[in-house]
Design a protein around this motif. Structure first.
Motif, mmCIF file in Angstrom:
data_model
loop_
_atom_site.group_PDB
_atom_site.id
_atom_site.type_symbol
_atom_site.label_atom_id
_atom_site.label_comp_id
_atom_site.label_asym_id
_atom_site.label_seq_id
_atom_site.Cartn_x
_atom_site.Cartn_y
_atom_site.Cartn_z
ATOM 1 N N VAL A 1 0.849 -1.185 0.000
ATOM 2 C CA VAL A 1 0.000 0.000 0.000
ATOM 3 C C VAL A 1 0.889 1.241 0.000
ATOM 4 C CG1 VAL A 1 -1.811 1.220 1.259
ATOM 5 C CG2 VAL A 1 -1.737 -1.276 1.311
ATOM 6 N N PRO A 2 0.587 2.254 -0.837
ATOM 7 C CA PRO A 2 -0.460 2.242 -1.853
ATOM 8 C C PRO A 2 0.027 1.614 -3.162
ATOM 9 C CG PRO A 2 0.551 4.395 -1.797
ATOM 10 C CD PRO A 2 1.230 3.580 -0.726
ATOM 11 N N VAL A 3 -0.923 1.205 -3.992
ATOM 12 C CA VAL A 3 -0.631 0.653 -5.311
ATOM 13 C C VAL A 3 -0.754 1.776 -6.338
ATOM 14 C CG1 VAL A 3 -1.317 -1.029 -7.062
ATOM 15 C CG2 VAL A 3 -1.513 -1.594 -4.635
ATOM 16 N N ALA A 4 0.190 1.853 -7.246
ATOM 17 C CA ALA A 4 0.122 2.830 -8.335
ATOM 18 C C ALA A 4 -0.698 2.243 -9.479
ATOM 19 C CB ALA A 4 1.516 3.187 -8.818
ATOM 20 N N LEU A 5 -1.702 2.978 -9.935
ATOM 21 C CA LEU A 5 -2.504 2.589 -11.090
ATOM 22 C C LEU A 5 -2.258 3.620 -12.176
ATOM 23 C CD1 LEU A 5 -4.692 0.833 -12.447
ATOM 24 C CD2 LEU A 5 -6.410 2.308 -11.374
ATOM 25 N N VAL A 6 -1.565 3.220 -13.238
ATOM 26 C CA VAL A 6 -1.169 4.163 -14.288
ATOM 27 C C VAL A 6 -2.350 4.432 -15.205
ATOM 28 C CG1 VAL A 6 0.380 4.564 -16.228
ATOM 29 C CG2 VAL A 6 1.216 3.432 -14.164
ATOM 30 N N ALA A 7 -2.649 5.707 -15.412
ATOM 31 C CA ALA A 7 -3.783 6.116 -16.237
ATOM 32 C C ALA A 7 -3.285 6.519 -17.619
ATOM 33 C CB ALA A 7 -4.525 7.277 -15.575
ATOM 34 N N GLY A 8 -3.314 5.576 -18.554
ATOM 35 C CA GLY A 8 -2.967 5.887 -19.934
ATOM 36 C C GLY A 8 -4.193 6.078 -20.791
ATOM 37 N N ASP A 9 -5.257 5.382 -20.454
ATOM 38 C CA ASP A 9 -6.538 5.455 -21.158
ATOM 39 C C ASP A 9 -7.582 5.786 -20.098
ATOM 40 O OD1 ASP A 9 -8.977 5.019 -22.330
ATOM 41 O OD2 ASP A 9 -8.438 3.131 -23.287
#
Length: 840
Positions: A260-268
Motif C-alpha cells: 500500500v499504496p498501489v500505483a494505477l497508471v492512467a494511460g486510457d
C-alpha cells in the motif's frame, strides 16, 4: 475477496527511497560546497506531488538543520509574486483565453471564422507558450521574431488560414506576460543562495533557462537509476472488459499482500475509470491525481442541459432532460406531459408548445426559455444562467458539490464582476455562441475528486512515476495504441518548425517515454496488461515497449488473480401466466396479432397494458414515411370530397406539404425526392380504379367499434370507399415492399388484418384490399380471394382463443424470429435466459 492487509510502511522497500536518500545527500553536499544557507536555497522538483515526500525525507535525513524550500516552478512563482494576466495575455484559463482568441481573430480579419478557430488558436498558443514563458521577458521578443521565420508566409493559398493561425498564436504567446516571469527578476536572484534542480523525465524549457540564468548558483541533480528491474508480470487480455477486470484483480491482489499504496497508471481514461469503478465496489480508497473532464460531471450537465433546452429549435428530448433535473418541477405533471409527447412522437419543443398552449409546465418552461434567447455580453449571460439555476432550486446544491464548485470556478459564475472589466468579454454573444463557449470551457477543465485521508491506490500518469516510492504498480492499456514507443507530438507543426520553435520533438518524446518505462519496470512488483482486440474486434499488438521486454526474455507471464467461483444452478423457467382475470376486449387487429404470434406478448402489452416509452430523437425512417403518406391521403381525399373539380395534383401536393409539419426537412429529403413519382403513380392508379369500380371515397381514418355476439372489436380503418352496389370497400395503405404485401395474401400466411376489418364493417359481404404505396415501385392494389370465408374463420378463431383465455389457459412466450426481435415485452418474459426446452 481476501481481506486486504494494511501496511503503510510497505513503501519502505521501494528502491525509490534509496534513490532519494542518495539524491538528498548529494544536495546537502552541494549546499555546503556553495556555502549556501538551506533556507535561502530552492530544491526545484519536476511536479508538485514530490514536494511533501522530499520535505519529509529531508527532515528524516537532516533532523538538526535547516531545510531548503522544495518547489516546482509554479509553486515558486506563486510564493514570491502576485500575478494577474493583462487583457490580451495568455492566461491558461480556457474560458478567458477563448474570448481573447476570438478578439484576436476579429482584429486579424478572421471574425467570420472566430467561432471555429478560437479553440485551435488557444491550443497552438498554449504549446508555444511553454517556450515563450521559459525565456526572460527581454529575450522573448527576439525568440518570436526568429520563430516567425519558421512559419509559412502569409498568402492566399490553400494553407493561408493555417499560416495566419500560426502567426497569431506566435504573436500572442510571444507578447504575453507569465506568472513565472518573476523568477528571472533581480530580487529573486539576490535572495537565492543555490538552486538545486531535479529534472523530470522530459526536459522543461523553463527549468533549463533558469539554470542558465542562475548558472553560478544552479546545480543539476538526478535520481540514480534503478540497478535492475523488479518482478514484472505480463497479462494478455481478451478485450476491454477482460482487461479492466483483470487490472482491478491485480490491484486487489497487491493490497492483500500489504503493498500500500498501489500505483494505477492512467494511460486510457475510459479504461482507468472502469478499473476505478470496479475497485470502488470493493471499498478501495483511491487518490486520483489525473482527474477527468469537468464536462462529464453531473454538475456540468445541469448547465449544459439548461442551455440546450433554451435553444430556439430545441428538441423535445432536450427540454425534458432539463425538466427532469429541476427539483421544483412537479414529477407527476412531468410524467404525464412526457407520456403524452412520446405517445404522439412530438420531436420539437415548438410543436409541444403549439399543442399544449395552456399547460402550466409548458408555460413555465417557455418563460425560462424566452429569458435566454436574446444576445448579450458574457457577464449578462452568466447572471441570467445563475438566476435560472437559483429560481429552479439548483444553485445551492451546485455550490456545496465538489464538482459543482469546480464548474462555478471554471465559468466564473461567482465572480461575474470580473467579466465586466475584461474587454474581450464585452461583445454581445448569441445563445449558440455562449453555449459553445460554456461547452468548450468545461471540456478543457479537469475535475479531481477530493482525496481520501489514507489512500490505498494512487491513479497517476506514467510521466509522474519518477521518484514515487511505490512497491506495486498496475499498468493497463499497454497495447500499441495506448502505449506507443514514441508518442505523436501535439499540434500542427512540422518537424522542421518544431526544431526552430524549440518545441519537443519526436526524439525527445521517445526518450521521455523510454525513461518512464524504465521507471515503471524498476518498481518491485509490476503488472502490465494489454488487450489483443479493440472495441471493433480488430486485432491489437502489445506496445513495442512490451515486445522489446519479451524479446529480451524479461518479465513473466502473469497469472490471472481472479478467483473462480462455484455458482449454484438456478434454472429459469418460462412464465406461464393466466389472463383469466384480466380484460381481453375490445380487441383490435394488432392485439389479436399479438395473441397469435406470442400469447405472453398479448398478456403483457394488451391485458396488463405495459408499454415502453417511445423515442423522440430519432431519424426520419420508413415508419415516418408511412405515417406521412397516410395523413397526406387523408387530407387529399377529404379536400377532394369537398371540391371534386379541384386540380388533383395541386391538391395532393398541398396535402403532402401540410402533412410534413414537424418532420425535419433534411432528414426527409430522400422521401421528398421520391414524392413526385409516388404522387403521379397514385393519381394514375386512382383514375383507373374509379373508372373500373365506380368507387366513391366515403371516409378516412374511421374509428369503429363493433360487437359480434360476445366479442367486442375495435379498430381504425385507413379508408372506406362505397361501391355502386352499396358494398363498402376497405383500403389499408402499405408503404412496404410490394413482395411483402403479396406474401400477406398467400394461402396459409395467417394474415388477419383484412378479415378483421371485414368484421368491423358489419356488412355481410364487404370487400377489402391492401394498397401498396412504395416510394420506388408502381402503386398496386392487392385484394384477397373469398374474404367472407376468411372473416368467418377469423371470427371462430377469436371466439375459441378468448374462451381458452377465460378458462385460464397459460399464456406462454412462444414467439420466434422477428416477433421477438422487436418485442417490447422481451425483457419481461426472460426469453433470453430460458433454453428452448424450458430449462435455464
Amino acid at each position: 475477496m481476501a481481506a486486504i492487509a494494511h501496511n503503510d510502511d510497505s513503501a519502505s522497500a521501494s528502491p525509490a527511497l534509496e534513490q532519494w536518500r542518495a539524491l538528498l545527500a548529494e544536495a546537502g553536499h552541494h549546499l555546503r560546497k556553495l556555502a549556501a544557507h538551506p533556507a535561502r536555497s530552492v530544491l526545484l522538483l519536476p511536479y508538485a506531488q514530490l514536494i511533501p515526500l522530499a520535505a519529509r525525507l529531508w527532515a528524516t535525513q537532516f533532523p538538526d538543520g535547516f531545510a531548503p524550500r522544495f518547489e516546482t516552478t509554479h509553486t515558486w512563482a506563486a510564493r514570491v509574486g502576485l500575478f494577474a494576466p493583462g487583457p490580451t495575455d495568455l492566461s491558461f484559463d480556457h474560458g478567458r483565453d477563448l474570448l481573447t482568441a476570438a478578439s484576436l481573430l476579429q482584429a486579424a480579419g478572421l471574425g467570420a471564422q472566430r467561432e471555429h478557430l478560437a479553440g485551435p488558436l488557444v491550443e497552438q498558443a498554449a504549446q508555444l507558450a511553454q517556450i515563450a514563458a521559459s525565456l526572460p521577458t527581454a529575450l522573448r521578443t527576439d525568440w518570436a521574431e526568429q520563430a516567425r521565420a519558421a512559419l509559412p508566409p502569409p498568402g492566399d493559398g490553400p494553407m493561408a488560414l493555417e499560416a495566419a493561425l500560426g502567426r497569431i498564436a506566435l504573436a500572442w504567446a510571444g507578447h504575453s506576460d507569465y506568472a513565472t516571469d518573476v523568477l528571472f527578476e533581480p530580487h529573486i536572484g539576490a535572495a537565492l543562495d543555490a538552486m538545486l534542480v531535479v529534472p523530470g523525465l522530459q526536459p522543461d524549457p523553463l527549468v533549463v533557462h533558469l539554470a542558465e540564468h542562475y548558472a553560478e548558483k544552479a546545480v543539476l541533480l538526478s535520481l540514480p537509476a534503478a540497478a535492475s528491474i523488479g518482478d514484472v508480470s505480463l497479462h494478455e487480455c481478451a478485450d476491454a472488459a477482460d482487461e479492466a477486470e483483470r487490472a482491478a484483480a491485480c490491484v486487489l491482489a497487491h493490497l492483500a499482500q500489504g503493498r500500500v499504496p498501489v500505483a494505477l497508471v492512467a494511460g486510457d481514461r475510459a479504461l482507468t475509470r472502469r478499473v476505478s469503478a470496479l475497485l470502488s465496489t470493493h471499498g478501495v480508497r483511491l487518490r486520483d491525481e489525473t482527474g477527468w473532464k469537468l464536462s462529464t460531471t453531473h454538475a456540468a450537465a445541469q448547465i449544459m442541459t439548461l442551455l440546450r433546452a433554451a435553444a430556439r429549435h430545441a428538441a423535445t428530448d432536450a427540454v425534458l432532460d432539463w425538466l427532469k433535473r429541476v427539483p421544483t418541477v412537479d414529477a407527476s405533471a412531468l410524467r404525464g406531459l412526457e407520456k403524452n409527447l412520446r405517445r404522439h412522437v412530438i420531436r420539437g419543443w415548438a410543436e409541444t408548445v403549439a399543442r399544449n398552449p395552456g399547460h402550466p409546465l409548458v408555460a413555465r418552461t417557455q418563460a425560462l426559455r424566452a429569458a435566454l434567447h436574446e444576445p448579450r455580453p458574457l457577464a449578462d449571460w452568466l447572471s441570467t444562467v445563475r438566476e435560472a439555476l437559483a429560481d429552479n432550486g439548483l444553485w445551492q446544491p451546485l455550490q456545496i458539490d465538489a464538482a459543482g464548485a469546480a464548474v462555478i470556478d471554471a465559468l466564473g459564475l461567482a465572480g461575474i464582476a470580473d467579466w465586466k472589466s475584461f474587454p474581450p468579454a464585452q461583445p454581445r454573444m448569441s445563445l449558440r455562441a455562449f453555449t459553445r463557449w460554456v461547452g468548450d470551457t468545461l471540456e478543457a477543465a479537469s475535475f479531481r475528486p477530493p482525496h481520501p485521508l489514507a489512500e490505498q491506490v494512487v491513479v497517476l500518469p506514467i510521466s509522474q512515476l519518477l521518484g514515487r516510492p511505490f512497491v506495486a504498480l498496475v499498468l493497463p492499456g499497454a497495447d500499441e495504441q495506448r502505449l506507443p514507443a514514441a508518442p505523436e507530438p501535439p499540434g500542427p507543426w512540422t518537424a522542421a518548425q518544431r526544431q526552430t520553435l524549440h518545441l519537443a520533438e519526436r526524439e525527445q518524446l521517445h526518450a521521455a517515454q523510454a525513461a518512464a518505462w524504465r521507471v515503471t519496470l524498476a518498481v518491485p512488483h509490476t503488472d502490465v496488461l494489454w488487450r489483443i482486440s479493440d472495441d471493433n474486434g480488430e486485432p491489437l499488438l502489445p506496445s513495442p515497449l512490451v515486445q522489446a521486454l519479451q524479446l529480451a526474455g524479461q518479465g513473466r507471464t502473469g497469472i490471472d488473480p481472479r478467483a473462480d467461483r462455484i455458482l449454484t444452478a438456478r434454472p429459469v423457467l418460462p412464465p406461464a401466466p393466466s389472463g383469466a382475470g384480466l380484460p381481453t376486449q375490445p380487441l383490435s387487429a394488432s392485439a389479436y396479432d399479438m395473441l397469435r404470434a406470442c400469447p405472453y406478448r398479448f398478456f403483457a402489452l394488451h391485458q396488463l397494458g405495459l408499454s415502453e416509452d417511445g423515442e423522440l430523437d430519432l431519424d426520419v425512417d420508413k415508419r415516418d414515411f408511412g405515417n406521412w403518406v397516410h395523413e397526406t391521403l387523408q387530407r387529399f381525399h377529404r379536400a377532394l370530397q369537398a371540391d371534386a373539380r379541384a386540380d388533383r395534383a395541386a391538391l395532393l401536393d398541398s396535402a403532402a406539404q401540410e402533412a410534413r409539419h414537424g418532420l425535419p426537412s433534411g432528414e426527409f429529403l430522400p422521401f421528398a425526392v421520391a414524392w413526385p413519382r409516388l404522387r403521379d403513380g397514385y393519381l394514375n392508379w386512382l383514375a383507373g380504379y374509379e373508372a373500373a369500380t365506380g368507387a366513391v371515397f366515403e371516409q378516412a381514418e374511421q374509428a369503429v367499434r363493433r360487437a359480434l355476439g360476445d366479442i367486442a372489436l375495435k379498430g381504425v380503418l385507413d379508408r372506406v370507399d362505397r361501391l355502386p352496389d352499396g358494398v363498402p370497400m376497405v383500403i389499408d395503405y402499405k408503404t412496404e415492399n410490394p413482395a411483402r404485401t403479396k406474401e400477406r395474401l398467400k394461402a396459409g400466411s395467417e394474415d388477419t388484418q383484412l378479415p378483421f376489418y371485414a368484421l368491423l364493417t358489419g356488412h355481410d359481404a364487404p370487400r377489402a384490399a391492401y394498397l401498396n404505396l412504395s416510394e420506388r415501385d408502381p402503386v398496386s392494389l392487392h385484394e384477397p380471394q373469398d374474404l367472407t370465408h376468411l372473416a368467418a374463420a377469423l371470427h371462430d378463431g377469436i371466439a375459441d382463443d378468448l374462451a381458452r383465455i377465460a378458462k385460464g389457459h397459460p399464456l406462454r412466450p412462444l414467439g420466434e424470429g422477428s416477433v421477438c426481435g422487436w418485442c417490447a415485452a422481451r425483457g419481461v418474459c426472460r426469453k433470453d435466459f430460458v433454453q428452448a426446452d424450458g430449462q435455464g
